[in-house]
Design a protein around this motif. Structure first.
Motif, PDB file in Angstrom:
ATOM      1  N   ARG A   2       0.842  -1.205   0.000  1.00  0.00           N
ATOM      2  CA  ARG A   2       0.000   0.000   0.000  1.00  0.00           C
ATOM      3  C   ARG A   2       0.872   1.249   0.000  1.00  0.00           C
ATOM      4  NH1 ARG A   2      -3.186  -1.508   5.377  1.00  0.00           N
ATOM      5  NH2 ARG A   2      -0.981  -1.681   5.918  1.00  0.00           N
ATOM      6  N   VAL A   3       0.349   2.327  -0.632  1.00  0.00           N
ATOM      7  CA  VAL A   3       1.111   3.577  -0.702  1.00  0.00           C
ATOM      8  C   VAL A   3       0.517   4.582   0.284  1.00  0.00           C
ATOM      9  CG1 VAL A   3       1.731   5.535  -2.180  1.00  0.00           C
ATOM     10  CG2 VAL A   3       1.779   3.200  -3.103  1.00  0.00           C
ATOM     11  N   GLY A   4       1.376   5.275   0.999  1.00  0.00           N
ATOM     12  CA  GLY A   4       0.965   6.367   1.868  1.00  0.00           C
ATOM     13  C   GLY A   4       1.572   7.667   1.383  1.00  0.00           C
ATOM     14  N   LEU A   5       0.830   8.764   1.540  1.00  0.00           N
ATOM     15  CA  LEU A   5       1.346  10.096   1.195  1.00  0.00           C
ATOM     16  C   LEU A   5       0.959  11.014   2.339  1.00  0.00           C
ATOM     17  CD1 LEU A   5       2.717  11.836  -1.042  1.00  0.00           C
ATOM     18  CD2 LEU A   5       0.415  12.390  -1.843  1.00  0.00           C
ATOM     19  N   MET A   6       1.955  11.526   3.039  1.00  0.00           N
ATOM     20  CA  MET A   6       1.661  12.269   4.269  1.00  0.00           C
ATOM     21  C   MET A   6       2.631  13.423   4.455  1.00  0.00           C
ATOM     22  SD  MET A   6       3.228   9.652   7.103  1.00  0.00           S
ATOM     23  CE  MET A   6       2.209   8.278   6.631  1.00  0.00           C
ATOM     24  N   ASN A   7       2.291  14.281   5.369  1.00  0.00           N
ATOM     25  CA  ASN A   7       3.155  15.389   5.734  1.00  0.00           C
ATOM     26  C   ASN A   7       4.572  14.888   5.999  1.00  0.00           C
ATOM     27  OD1 ASN A   7       4.184  17.762   6.725  1.00  0.00           O
ATOM     28  ND2 ASN A   7       2.399  18.215   7.990  1.00  0.00           N
ATOM     29  N   GLU A   8       5.566  15.648   5.517  1.00  0.00           N
ATOM     30  CA  GLU A   8       6.942  15.156   5.613  1.00  0.00           C
ATOM     31  C   GLU A   8       7.461  15.095   7.055  1.00  0.00           C
ATOM     32  OE1 GLU A   8       9.835  17.344   3.280  1.00  0.00           O
ATOM     33  OE2 GLU A   8      11.503  16.321   4.276  1.00  0.00           O
ATOM     34  N   LEU A   9       6.933  15.961   7.935  1.00  0.00           N
ATOM     35  CA  LEU A   9       7.579  16.115   9.240  1.00  0.00           C
ATOM     36  C   LEU A   9       6.913  15.286  10.332  1.00  0.00           C
ATOM     37  CD1 LEU A   9       8.255  19.969   9.153  1.00  0.00           C
ATOM     38  CD2 LEU A   9       9.675  18.090   8.283  1.00  0.00           C
ATOM     39  N   CYS A  10       7.717  14.666  11.125  1.00  0.00           N
ATOM     40  CA  CYS A  10       7.238  13.848  12.246  1.00  0.00           C
ATOM     41  C   CYS A  10       6.556  14.741  13.282  1.00  0.00           C
ATOM     42  CB  CYS A  10       8.444  13.142  12.872  1.00  0.00           C
ATOM     43  SG  CYS A  10       8.043  12.218  14.354  1.00  0.00           S
ATOM     44  N   GLY A  51       9.331  17.204  14.654  1.00  0.00           N
ATOM     45  CA  GLY A  51       9.500  17.822  13.345  1.00  0.00           C
ATOM     46  C   GLY A  51      10.640  17.337  12.478  1.00  0.00           C
ATOM     47  N   VAL A  52      11.106  16.128  12.726  1.00  0.00           N
ATOM     48  CA  VAL A  52      12.158  15.572  11.867  1.00  0.00           C
ATOM     49  C   VAL A  52      11.544  15.139  10.523  1.00  0.00           C
ATOM     50  CG1 VAL A  52      13.474  13.406  11.630  1.00  0.00           C
ATOM     51  CG2 VAL A  52      13.780  14.851  13.649  1.00  0.00           C
ATOM     52  N   SER A  53      12.311  15.236   9.454  1.00  0.00           N
ATOM     53  CA  SER A  53      11.819  14.777   8.151  1.00  0.00           C
ATOM     54  C   SER A  53      11.714  13.254   8.125  1.00  0.00           C
ATOM     55  CB  SER A  53      12.752  15.223   7.022  1.00  0.00           C
ATOM     56  OG  SER A  53      12.371  14.551   5.823  1.00  0.00           O
ATOM     57  N   LEU A  54      10.537  12.786   7.758  1.00  0.00           N
ATOM     58  CA  LEU A  54      10.337  11.331   7.681  1.00  0.00           C
ATOM     59  C   LEU A  54      10.995  10.717   6.444  1.00  0.00           C
ATOM     60  CD1 LEU A  54       6.676  11.195   8.996  1.00  0.00           C
ATOM     61  CD2 LEU A  54       8.720  10.331  10.155  1.00  0.00           C
ATOM     62  N   TRP A  55      11.631  11.551   5.631  1.00  0.00           N
ATOM     63  CA  TRP A  55      12.432  11.000   4.538  1.00  0.00           C
ATOM     64  C   TRP A  55      13.551  10.117   5.098  1.00  0.00           C
ATOM     65  CZ3 TRP A  55      17.616  11.508   3.035  1.00  0.00           C
ATOM     66  CH2 TRP A  55      17.931  10.955   1.784  1.00  0.00           C
ATOM     67  N   PHE A  56      13.989  10.433   6.335  1.00  0.00           N
ATOM     68  CA  PHE A  56      15.028   9.630   6.976  1.00  0.00           C
ATOM     69  C   PHE A  56      14.458   8.359   7.600  1.00  0.00           C
ATOM     70  CE2 PHE A  56      16.683  13.956   6.907  1.00  0.00           C
ATOM     71  CZ  PHE A  56      17.960  13.745   6.402  1.00  0.00           C
ATOM     72  N   GLY A  57      13.133   8.204   7.451  1.00  0.00           N
ATOM     73  CA  GLY A  57      12.460   7.126   8.165  1.00  0.00           C
ATOM     74  C   GLY A  57      12.874   5.729   7.742  1.00  0.00           C
ATOM     75  N   ARG A  58      12.645   4.792   8.663  1.00  0.00           N
ATOM     76  CA  ARG A  58      12.862   3.374   8.378  1.00  0.00           C
ATOM     77  C   ARG A  58      11.521   2.794   7.933  1.00  0.00           C
ATOM     78  NH1 ARG A  58      16.932   0.669  10.409  1.00  0.00           N
ATOM     79  NH2 ARG A  58      15.592  -1.139  10.569  1.00  0.00           N
ATOM     80  N   ASN A  59      11.498   2.224   6.724  1.00  0.00           N
ATOM     81  CA  ASN A  59      10.265   1.656   6.197  1.00  0.00           C
ATOM     82  C   ASN A  59      10.222   0.189   6.608  1.00  0.00           C
ATOM     83  OD1 ASN A  59       7.961   1.157   4.773  1.00  0.00           O
ATOM     84  ND2 ASN A  59       8.788   1.708   2.758  1.00  0.00           N
ATOM     85  N   GLU A  60       9.435  -0.128   7.640  1.00  0.00           N
ATOM     86  CA  GLU A  60       9.499  -1.484   8.198  1.00  0.00           C
ATOM     87  C   GLU A  60       8.135  -1.949   8.684  1.00  0.00           C
ATOM     88  OE1 GLU A  60      12.362  -0.779  11.356  1.00  0.00           O
ATOM     89  OE2 GLU A  60      10.758  -0.163  12.704  1.00  0.00           O
ATOM     90  N   GLU A  61       7.797  -3.181   8.427  1.00  0.00           N
ATOM     91  CA  GLU A  61       6.591  -3.846   8.945  1.00  0.00           C
ATOM     92  C   GLU A  61       5.358  -2.950   8.913  1.00  0.00           C
ATOM     93  OE1 GLU A  61       7.777  -5.535  12.789  1.00  0.00           O
ATOM     94  OE2 GLU A  61       9.759  -5.548  11.842  1.00  0.00           O
ATOM     95  N   GLY A  85       4.821   0.188   8.138  1.00  0.00           N
ATOM     96  CA  GLY A  85       4.822   1.542   8.685  1.00  0.00           C
ATOM     97  C   GLY A  85       6.162   2.214   8.488  1.00  0.00           C
ATOM     98  N   LEU A  86       6.145   3.526   8.617  1.00  0.00           N
ATOM     99  CA  LEU A  86       7.364   4.313   8.473  1.00  0.00           C
ATOM    100  C   LEU A  86       7.754   4.797   9.873  1.00  0.00           C
ATOM    101  CD1 LEU A  86       9.233   5.403   6.205  1.00  0.00           C
ATOM    102  CD2 LEU A  86       7.792   7.451   6.141  1.00  0.00           C
ATOM    103  N   ARG A  87       8.975   4.431  10.289  1.00  0.00           N
ATOM    104  CA  ARG A  87       9.388   4.745  11.657  1.00  0.00           C
ATOM    105  C   ARG A  87      10.382   5.901  11.649  1.00  0.00           C
ATOM    106  NH1 ARG A  87       8.980   1.802  16.286  1.00  0.00           N
ATOM    107  NH2 ARG A  87       8.700  -0.219  15.281  1.00  0.00           N
ATOM    108  N   CYS A  88      10.078   6.953  12.393  1.00  0.00           N
ATOM    109  CA  CYS A  88      10.989   8.085  12.510  1.00  0.00           C
ATOM    110  C   CYS A  88      12.254   7.612  13.230  1.00  0.00           C
ATOM    111  CB  CYS A  88      10.316   9.219  13.283  1.00  0.00           C
ATOM    112  SG  CYS A  88      11.389  10.648  13.528  1.00  0.00           S
ATOM    113  N   PRO A  89      13.419   7.892  12.647  1.00  0.00           N
ATOM    114  CA  PRO A  89      14.654   7.354  13.235  1.00  0.00           C
ATOM    115  C   PRO A  89      15.124   8.134  14.466  1.00  0.00           C
ATOM    116  CG  PRO A  89      15.194   8.664  11.317  1.00  0.00           C
ATOM    117  CD  PRO A  89      13.700   8.662  11.413  1.00  0.00           C
ATOM    118  N   TYR A  90      14.439   9.265  14.789  1.00  0.00           N
ATOM    119  CA  TYR A  90      14.925  10.066  15.919  1.00  0.00           C
ATOM    120  C   TYR A  90      14.568   9.416  17.256  1.00  0.00           C
ATOM    121  CZ  TYR A  90      16.811  14.678  17.308  1.00  0.00           C
ATOM    122  OH  TYR A  90      17.595  15.696  17.781  1.00  0.00           O
ATOM    123  N   HIS A  91      13.238   9.135  17.466  1.00  0.00           N
ATOM    124  CA  HIS A  91      12.818   8.508  18.722  1.00  0.00           C
ATOM    125  C   HIS A  91      11.880   7.325  18.502  1.00  0.00           C
ATOM    126  CE1 HIS A  91      13.454  12.895  19.194  1.00  0.00           C
ATOM    127  NE2 HIS A  91      14.314  12.478  20.109  1.00  0.00           N
ATOM    128  N   GLY A  92      11.808   6.892  17.214  1.00  0.00           N
ATOM    129  CA  GLY A  92      11.135   5.628  16.932  1.00  0.00           C
ATOM    130  C   GLY A  92       9.621   5.663  16.801  1.00  0.00           C
TER     131      GLY A  92
END
Ligand code: FES
Ligand SMILES: [Fe+2]
Length: 425
Positions: A62-70, A74-84, A86-93
């Motif tokens: 499935r495709v998601g399209l959402m606001n870039e910032l966590c 406010g970290v960019s979710l472009w740095f996110g881990r795409n796992e299981e 969902g997209l996980r913010c790498p700053y605090h998970g």
């Protein structure tokens, strides 16, 4: 020429602007499906209508399209881990699903994340494109049904390029059929996807006159040039709301169209669709388009969709070729010929100092229709061109005796008949 206020009105498309509200009534081509090639692939940044977004494909496809910032800090979710899934913010998970729901905040009690949401938009995957709708949910229309969306993938070739200008000057270039005889004149005789047809010869005439009609979806634009004695060569292009244009075909070649989609007020994405209603595109045609022929660009291979020839290198201007008129403007490639000149107008063209002439008629009408449509939406009205009648039209080119009216032939030639030939010379 229009006033500074009118120019602002037409060119600003961010949230809570009248044009932005109008454009948010349409499905928007957000990214190529191939940019998210497989489940759990890398997320992609997407800019649309001055909103910075992130797209990702989850484990289930499935495709998601959402606001870039966590939403945490406010970290960019472009740095996110795409796992299981969902997209996980790498700053605090913190982790989000494709609908923007927060599904995990590791440091907090389980129910905390139910209160957290990333703004997300609905998406549909169709015809090689991931579409999104950014308007009021209750006004969401059907997906558009342009001809190229109804054809098998074998019949279609898509590309997109980032243009460093406001969408409107790009769209106006797509509507302006008169520049072909100048800017692209070298390519009509040389480009392998244009040369050798009667049309490519007549299109060189600079004696262009226009017959422009309001249509269900936008404008039907007729450009007339002299052909043989007693005949006119007519090129029929289309503008379909809000930002789609169709280029008149040259016989034997495929049809071409564009979408000029605002990324923000100073950048747009120029999409190009090449399609043939009655046959697959050949390997040779695809290779030529990959190599920047036809109306497609050659891109820097970094995912930015920026053309190799860009403002930083003066678009690889070749003054010798310009002098010899091998390439009329000295810039190679039809797509870059357009982007070079349109970007040179500045990030947002100043329309208060223009000197418009008869060949700009369609541009004047398009601006008026955009403004009127935006004002109507502000007053609670509906946006035009949302139904199939306004979308299922073709471009065409034909020759008529000088005393035969354009309009009857045009209305017949523009009919989409899926799988049937189009009208071209
Ligand atoms: S900023 Fe994203 S989890 Fe903290
Ligand atoms: Fe052009």
């Amino acid at each position: 020429m229009i006033s500074a206020e009118q120019n602002e009105f037409l060119t600003r498309t961010g949230p809570r602007t009248p044009m932005g509200d109008l454009f948010r009534r349409y499905w928007i081509p957000a990214l190529l499906a191939s940019e998210l090639p497989e489940p759990d692939c890398a997320p992609v940044r997407v800019s649309l209508l001055s909103e910075k977004l992130i797209a990702f494909r989850d484990t289930s496809g499935r495709v998601g399209l959402m606001n870039e910032l966590c939403p945490h800090r406010g970290v960019s979710l472009w740095f996110g881990r795409n796992e299981e899934n969902g997209l996980r913010c790498p700053y605090h998970g913190w982790k989000y699903d494709v609908n923007g729901n927060c599904v995990e905040v590791p440091s907090e009690r389980e129910d905390f994340c139910k209160r957290v949401q990333v703004k997300s938009y609905p998406v549909e995957e169709r015809a090689g494109v991931i579409w999104t709708y950014m308007g009021p949910p209750e006004l969401r229309p059907e997906l558009p049904s342009f001809e190229w969306m109804e054809l098998p993938a074998s019949h279609v070739y898509l590309s997109k390029r980032w243009q460093e200008s406001n969408y409107l000057q790009a769209l106006e270039g797509g509507i302006d059929s008169s520049h072909v005889s100048f800017l692209h004149s070298g390519d009509l005789g040389r480009d392998p996807l244009h040369k050798g047809t009667a049309g490519s010869k007549y299109a060189l005439s600079t004696k262009t006159e226009f017959d422009v009609m309001d249509s269900a979806g936008g404008l039907l634009i007729g450009a007339r040039r002299p052909a043989e004695e007693g005949q006119y060569y007519w090129r029929l292009s289309q503008w379909m709301m809000p930002w789609y244009t169709l280029i008149p075909p040259y016989k034997g070649n495929a049809l071409n169209g564009h979408a000029w989609v605002p990324m923000d007020d100073e950048n747009c994405m120029a999409w190009t669709m090449t399609f043939h209603p009655t046959r697959p595109l050949t390997d040779e045609e695809r290779a030529l388009m990959d190599a920047g022929h036809g109306v497609h660009p050659i891109l820097v291979p970094d995912g930015s969709f920026r053309p190799v020839a860009n403002r930083d290198n003066d678009y690889l201007m070749d003054r010798e070729a310009q002098k010899a008129k091998v390439v009329y403007s000295g810039i190679k490639g039809i797509a870059i010929q357009d982007s070079s000149l349109q970007e040179s107008m500045g990030p947002i063209a100043d329309r208060t100092n223009e000197h418009l002439v008869s060949t700009d008629k369609a541009i004047v009408m398009a601006r008026a229709k955009l403004r009127k449509s935006a004002l109507e939406v502000q007053e609670g009205g509906t946006a035009p061109g949302l139904d199939a009648a306004g979308q299922r039209v073709r471009s065409a080119s034909f020759i008529l005796p000088v005393d035969e009216p354009f309009r009857d032939t045009a209305l017949e030639a523009q009919q989409v008949r899926i799988g049937e030939p189009f009208v071209a010379v």
